[in-house]
Design a protein around this motif. Structure first.
Motif, mmCIF file in Angstrom:
data_model
loop_
_atom_site.group_PDB
_atom_site.id
_atom_site.type_symbol
_atom_site.label_atom_id
_atom_site.label_comp_id
_atom_site.label_asym_id
_atom_site.label_seq_id
_atom_site.Cartn_x
_atom_site.Cartn_y
_atom_site.Cartn_z
ATOM 1 N N THR A 264 0.823 -1.211 0.000
ATOM 2 C CA THR A 264 0.000 0.000 0.000
ATOM 3 C C THR A 264 0.858 1.263 0.000
ATOM 4 N N VAL A 265 1.881 1.289 0.840
ATOM 5 C CA VAL A 265 2.752 2.463 0.923
ATOM 6 C C VAL A 265 3.558 2.632 -0.364
ATOM 7 N N LEU A 266 4.084 1.535 -0.907
ATOM 8 C CA LEU A 266 4.882 1.619 -2.129
ATOM 9 C C LEU A 266 4.039 2.075 -3.321
ATOM 10 N N VAL A 267 2.826 1.573 -3.410
ATOM 11 C CA VAL A 267 1.939 1.988 -4.502
ATOM 12 C C VAL A 267 1.667 3.484 -4.413
ATOM 13 N N THR A 268 1.469 3.975 -3.211
ATOM 14 C CA THR A 268 1.205 5.402 -3.023
ATOM 15 C C THR A 268 2.368 6.259 -3.519
ATOM 16 N N VAL A 269 3.566 5.913 -3.082
ATOM 17 C CA VAL A 269 4.752 6.667 -3.493
ATOM 18 C C VAL A 269 4.917 6.609 -5.011
ATOM 19 N N GLY A 270 4.750 5.421 -5.583
ATOM 20 C CA GLY A 270 4.902 5.252 -7.024
ATOM 21 C C GLY A 270 3.877 6.027 -7.825
ATOM 22 N N TYR A 271 2.650 6.067 -7.324
ATOM 23 C CA TYR A 271 1.593 6.729 -8.082
ATOM 24 C C TYR A 271 1.774 8.246 -8.089
ATOM 25 N N PHE A 272 2.142 8.805 -6.947
ATOM 26 C CA PHE A 272 2.417 10.239 -6.916
ATOM 27 C C PHE A 272 3.591 10.594 -7.820
ATOM 28 N N ALA A 273 4.625 9.754 -7.801
ATOM 29 C CA ALA A 273 5.791 10.007 -8.658
ATOM 30 C C ALA A 273 5.398 9.983 -10.123
ATOM 31 N N ARG A 274 4.517 9.063 -10.484
ATOM 32 C CA ARG A 274 4.081 8.956 -11.874
ATOM 33 C C ARG A 274 3.350 10.216 -12.330
ATOM 34 N N ILE A 275 2.421 10.699 -11.516
ATOM 35 C CA ILE A 275 1.646 11.876 -11.913
ATOM 36 C C ILE A 275 2.527 13.123 -11.970
ATOM 37 N N LEU A 276 3.365 13.300 -10.963
ATOM 38 C CA LEU A 276 4.175 14.514 -10.890
ATOM 39 C C LEU A 276 5.238 14.584 -11.986
ATOM 40 N N THR A 277 5.598 13.434 -12.548
ATOM 41 C CA THR A 277 6.615 13.431 -13.618
ATOM 42 C C THR A 277 5.997 13.262 -15.002
ATOM 43 N N ASP A 278 4.665 13.221 -15.078
ATOM 44 C CA ASP A 278 3.989 13.063 -16.365
ATOM 45 C C ASP A 278 4.129 14.358 -17.167
ATOM 46 N N ARG A 279 4.746 14.306 -18.327
ATOM 47 C CA ARG A 279 4.980 15.489 -19.142
ATOM 48 C C ARG A 279 3.713 15.998 -19.831
ATOM 49 N N GLU A 280 2.647 15.201 -19.808
ATOM 50 C CA GLU A 280 1.416 15.611 -20.467
ATOM 51 C C GLU A 280 0.544 16.517 -19.604
ATOM 52 N N ILE A 281 0.842 16.636 -18.313
ATOM 53 C CA ILE A 281 0.061 17.549 -17.488
ATOM 54 C C ILE A 281 0.737 18.921 -17.484
ATOM 55 N N SER A 282 -0.060 19.966 -17.342
ATOM 56 C CA SER A 282 0.460 21.329 -17.426
ATOM 57 C C SER A 282 1.184 21.720 -16.140
ATOM 58 N N GLY A 283 1.882 22.850 -16.203
ATOM 59 C CA GLY A 283 2.565 23.346 -15.021
ATOM 60 C C GLY A 283 1.600 23.681 -13.896
ATOM 61 N N THR A 284 0.448 24.228 -14.247
ATOM 62 C CA THR A 284 -0.560 24.543 -13.238
ATOM 63 C C THR A 284 -1.083 23.274 -12.578
ATOM 64 N N GLU A 285 -1.348 22.250 -13.388
ATOM 65 C CA GLU A 285 -1.825 20.973 -12.831
ATOM 66 C C GLU A 285 -0.770 20.352 -11.925
ATOM 67 N N ARG A 286 0.506 20.474 -12.303
ATOM 68 C CA ARG A 286 1.581 19.916 -11.476
ATOM 69 C C ARG A 286 1.669 20.659 -10.136
ATOM 70 N N SER A 287 1.507 21.958 -10.161
ATOM 71 C CA SER A 287 1.526 22.733 -8.919
ATOM 72 C C SER A 287 0.380 22.302 -7.998
ATOM 73 N N ARG A 288 -0.793 22.128 -8.586
ATOM 74 C CA ARG A 288 -1.939 21.690 -7.781
ATOM 75 C C ARG A 288 -1.703 20.311 -7.181
ATOM 76 N N MET A 289 -1.016 19.439 -7.920
ATOM 77 C CA MET A 289 -0.712 18.118 -7.390
ATOM 78 C C MET A 289 0.264 18.192 -6.217
ATOM 79 N N LYS A 290 1.185 19.146 -6.259
ATOM 80 C CA LYS A 290 2.098 19.317 -5.128
ATOM 81 C C LYS A 290 1.326 19.752 -3.878
#
Length: 493
Positions: A264-290
């Motif tokens: 459960t913990v590893l999946v969480t870390v991996g999933y956040f890393a995936r979204i935050l490094t996705d080049r298809e999301i905008s800078g604004t979307e990345r800020s909101r994810m942070k």
């Protein structure tokens, strides 16, 4: 519709439901029956696991039973991630909810079979079905409103009232049947409830218009085949790991619980890393994810304490409270109905409050209030445990007061968190972000299940006071970071 609105068509205008879109009633009732089945089973699960074999239980120790309970809850919410992916990429939210409800009902019917193995097999089916239903029905609620509408929080609070109506009724029925007659009969009542939920959803589908009818980002052709192949490989690996544990003699309750907690913990870390490094999301979307990372951590900490109501506090209710009224000893699980009835009373008040305050009170501030109140509930619980030292039975009003404080905290955090998730979600991850929100509960419950083991080794007053004060301190710290989090939210309140 604005370009950043949630994916999915709004249902047609017409009759309203408490001033909200008519489709909210269909989703409200579906969720009510799903929560009836979930909370009805959950109210008696730990009591069944710890009951003596002579009394029809499995005779697990409190420590293992608490860990199983926490891990089961964690898996229910962890599966919301693949459930959201299935809706986003394969079949859409509407069909995911339907299929999920059918699988949940099947799981409860399996648990009604009067054998030991049926409970764990049934829980596995419920985990899979809830993963399909839970995130996607919330996504469909979000589709009914503009992304930053002040009415959105109010709509989610009404939806939340449906959740708790089912949660209030369920323990009264399953608790009496399970504790007074037969545990598996109680599990069977939960199955009937989920069946009602599925039938209601099918009959009310005309209210939904096109909402949730299509995947947000469908996989086609080779991409679809590649994804399904990966799913098959992952499933095969999981089965292989379980077989190795079984053949090596390591397939024990504690081993599986510990393994699933780590996953459960590893999946969480991996999933956040995936979204935050996705080049298809905008800078604004990345800020909101942070910003969302902070809200996620606050929510996980909240659920770590809050969801011990069904484990540590439920056992306290069974062993340390005086439940005799006029010669009748009411089931310990009935106290699990206190929390939802208080939410039913408080949810409309919270909805009106958030609507009146509008954007003047930010989402991070609401989260901080929830953490502080949650911590204070455990501080009060420490006093209750102190009064029970020496084997004295205490008034169940101690638990009622604890739950009242927790409810105030929940209404500050949980429905607001659902709404914030749909507002902060990158468009590409619409349904999956709801899965990520429920993953906060998964992390909190998984770690909480391990933490609950300490209730057997520490004195109960020390246990409750330690974690209660920790939550209060975290809530106060959250207030200090409110301005920074709001900046990261980039215009979302």
């Amino acid at each position: 519709m604005s370009s950043d609105a949630p994916v999915g068509a709004r249902p047609p205008a017409g009759k309203t439901f408490f001033g909200h879109p008519r489709a909210l009633s269909t989703l409200f009732l579906t969720e009510m029956w799903e929560r009836f089945s979930f909370y009805g089973m959950r109210a008696i699960l730990v009591l069944y696991l710890t009951a003596a074999v002579a009394d029809g239980g499995l005779d697990l120790g409190d420590s293992s039973a608490n860990a199983v309970y926490g891990t089961y809850n964690a898996m229910v919410y962890l599966m919301a991630l693949p459930g959201g992916w299935v809706a986003d990429r394969l079949i859409g939210a509407r069909r995911s909810v339907l299929w999920g409800g059918a699988v949940i009902a099947a799981g409860h019917y399996v648990m009604a079979i009067p054998t030991g193995w049926s409970v764990f097999a049934g829980m596995a089916l419920i985990v899979l079905g809830t993963g399909l239903l839970k995130p996607n029905i919330s996504t469909m609620v979000g589709d009914l409103y503009e992304r930053d509408s002040p009415r959105r929080d109010a709509g989610f609070s009404i939806f939340y009232m449906g959740i708790n109506l089912g949660a209030f009724i369920a323990p009264l029925i399953t608790g009496f049947l399970g504790e007074k007659i037969n545990w598996h009969l109680g599990f069977g009542a939960a199955a009937v409830g989920m069946t009602f939920g599925v039938l209601q959803y099918v009959l009310g589908r005309r209210n939904l218009g096109d909402a949730g009818a299509r995947p947000a980002d469908p996989l086609l052709g080779a991409d679809r085949r590649r994804a399904l192949t990966r799913v098959g490989v992952a499933t095969a690996i999981l089965v292989a790991v379980l077989l190795v544990l079984l053949l090596a003699g390591w397939f024990t309750v504690d081993t599986v619980v510990n393994l699933l907690t780590v996953v459960t913990v590893l999946v969480t870390v991996g999933y956040f890393a995936r979204i935050l490094t996705d080049r298809e999301i905008s800078g604004t979307e990345r800020s909101r994810m942070k910003a969302y990372v902070w809200l996620f951590l606050f929510a996980a900490s909240f659920w770590l304490i809050y969801d011990q109501a069904g484990s540590v506090l439920n056992i306290f209710a069974a062993d340390r409270t005086d439940r005799s009224v006029g010669g009748f000893t009411f089931p310990a699980s009935w106290l699990q109905s206190v929390n939802p009835i208080l939410i039913i009373i408080g949810a409309p008040l919270a909805a009106a409050l958030w609507l009146k305050l509008g954007h003047r009170v930010s989402t991070p501030t609401k989260f901080a209030v929830g953490l502080v109140l949650n911590g204070l509930s455990f501080v009060l619980m420490a006093a209750a445990a102190r009064a029970a030292v020496g084997g004295d039975l205490v008034s169940p009003l101690w638990l009622v007061a604890v739950y009242a404080i927790q409810v105030a905290g929940e209404l500050s955090l949980s429905p607001v968190g659902l709404s914030a998730t749909t507002k902060l979600a990158p468009v590409k991850y619409a349904s999956q972000m709801l899965g990520l929100w429920f993953l906060a509960t998964a992390v909190g419950d998984a770690i909480g299940g391990q933490v609950a083991r300490l209730a057997d080794t520490w004195s109960q007053p020390v246990y409750f006071l330690t974690f209660g004060l920790a939550s209060v301190v975290l809530g106060l710290a959250a207030v200090m970071f409110t301005r920074q989090i709001r900046h990261l939210m980039a215009g979302i309140h």
